[in-house]
Write an enzyme that holds these catalytic residues in place. Structure first.
Site, PDB file in Angstrom:
ATOM      1  NE  ARG A 121       4.222  22.780 -19.039  1.00 46.34           N
ATOM      2  CZ  ARG A 121       4.579  21.919 -19.981  1.00 46.34           C
ATOM      3  NH1 ARG A 121       5.655  22.137 -20.723  1.00 46.34           N
ATOM      4  NH2 ARG A 121       3.869  20.816 -20.177  1.00 46.34           N
ATOM      5  CB  CYS A 122      11.780  25.531 -18.906  1.00 45.65           C
ATOM      6  SG  CYS A 122      10.963  26.396 -20.251  1.00 45.65           S
ATOM      7  CG  MET A 123      14.185  25.465 -14.741  1.00 48.39           C
ATOM      8  SD  MET A 123      14.874  26.600 -13.505  1.00 48.39           S
ATOM      9  CE  MET A 123      13.387  27.381 -12.879  1.00 48.39           C
TER      10      MET A 123
END
Length: 408
Positions: A399-401
């Site tokens: 999700r961060c990426m």
């Protein structure tokens, strides 16, 4: 394919388009001496990280089924920089965001660089004259640059000096790249005295968003985002979750993400270990005002605003395994559609708990062998394990990426 209009009203609606950044030359410039200043706990081997990242983006392209499914930040920046006005604006933004670097001493030289040279400077800090700048390895985490809510875009104001130049880049992309021309009247820019990063915003529905008040998003930033969304969009509830202000849970999405419409993978010590820390903000009787309610827990708040039962799946079976799994982003999943999520292979305890809740666990490479373009399993609950031995060293999961731009 023509440009898709920005549209995000859910964390789990079928993915149509997502913005990513493949680790580039900037990642190879992280060293033992500068890693702390650049906010990295470890050093990534750039080539291996790129290979792992490519598997993830191949999944997105294959399952979405069109070439425009994945946009690369580096390409968008280079294309925006083809316009002299964009280059000048970027340099001005950079000077304002990081005044301590004294970039104004080289303002004319930077603005006179061609698109390729300014692009190299922006990502790696390297220029043909002695200006001092850091590389931007955190661009890997495109989620933090902005957040699409409905058809609006909330642009970040990064909390740490090492990441503030990223805000200049994403503002330049949305303000000058022709792909986003139709969205320019729907950009939400925040005052520079507050901080907000996109990992702290989760879209529950077309009426509800969550915002983490975290190490990286200030109370002023959370309130300002809430005020703008309540005034300018269809959002009716902004639920602010007060988190401990420490790196181990720097954003809300490091301890809480969606697996389907009503199932969440969580880090229990924070999500279930605190009470009376969820503040439900909604529009008041007069313009510019809002009312606030305090909920006893995030679980209770979600069930009330969603009007349905919700399920929390812990990222591990006991406190030690939960801490270990959260360290490598066990609770940071990315949904391609409801019930089809991507996480890191190494988080075995998280997958064991998901299996107990009906998820089938598969490796990314095996999944790609059996599914062609657009061949998206419609009903099965599936957790795809992505090899992330290098990527996980950066302390950010799938999700961060990813910054979704369009979900169906």
């Amino acid at each position: 394919m023509s440009d898709l209009p920005l549209h995000i009203t859910s964390e789990v609606a079928p993915l149509r388009q997502v913005l990513v950044h493949i680790p580039g030359d900037e990642m190879a410039l992280v060293s033992p001496e500068n890693r702390d200043e650049l906010l990295f706990d470890d050093i990534l081997f750039a080539e291996e990280a790129r290979q792992e990242h490519e598997v993830m983006t191949t999944l997105f392209r294959r399952l979405v089924g069109h070439d425009d499914a994945v946009l690369e930040l580096s390409d968008l920046v280079l294309e925006a920089f083809e316009t002299p006005e964009a280059r000048t604006n970027y340099v001005e933004e950079l000077i304002g965001l990081v005044p301590e670097r004294n970039f104004e001493a080289y303002q004319s030289e930077l603005a006179d660089l061609d698109a390729a040279a300014l692009h190299r400077f922006a990502f790696t800090g390297q220029a043909p004259f002695p200006v001092s700048a850091h590389p931007l390895p955190n661009l890997l985490f495109t989620r933090d640059l902005a957040a699409v809510v409905g058809d609006h875009v909330v642009l970040s104001t990064a909390a740490r000096s090492a990441r503030r130049p990223e805000s200049a880049l994403i503002r330049t992309v949305f303000n000058f790249h022709p792909r986003f021309e139709a969205s320019r009247q729907r950009l939400i820019e925040l005052p520079e005295e507050v901080s907000f990063e996109g990992g702290d915003l989760l879209v529950v529905s077309d009426k509800v968003v969550l915002i983490g008040q975290s190490e990286r998003t200030s109370l002023g930033g959370a309130v300002q985002v809430a005020r703008e969304l309540l005034a300018r969009t269809a959002i009716e509830h902004v639920m602010v979750v007060n988190l401990p202000k420490r790196r181990s849970c720097m954003h809300l999405d490091t301890v809480f993400t969606f697996a389907d419409e009503a199932t969440f993978v969580v880090f229990p010590p924070i999500i279930e270990g605190y009470t009376d820390n969820v503040y439900d903000l909604s529009s008041g009787d007069r313009d510019g005002e809002f009312t606030m309610r305090v909920h006893t827990s995030l679980h209770a708040a979600l069930e009330e605003v969603m009007d349905r039962e919700v399920t929390f799946i812990p990222c591990g079976d006991d406190p030690i395994s939960q801490q270990r799994e959260q360290w490598t982003d066990g609770a940071n999943l990315f949904a391609i559609r409801p019930g089809l999520v991507v996480g890191y292979t190494r988080n075995r305890e998280t997958y064991a708990k998901m299996k107990e809740h009906g998820f089938r666990i598969v490796d990314a490479e095996s999944f790609l062998k059996y599914h062609g373009d657009g061949d998206l399993p419609q009903n099965d609950k599936i957790a795809i394990r992505l090899e992330g031995n290098e990527l996980s060293r950066g302390r950010g999961g799938p999700r961060c990426m990813t910054m979704p731009l369009v979900r169906a």
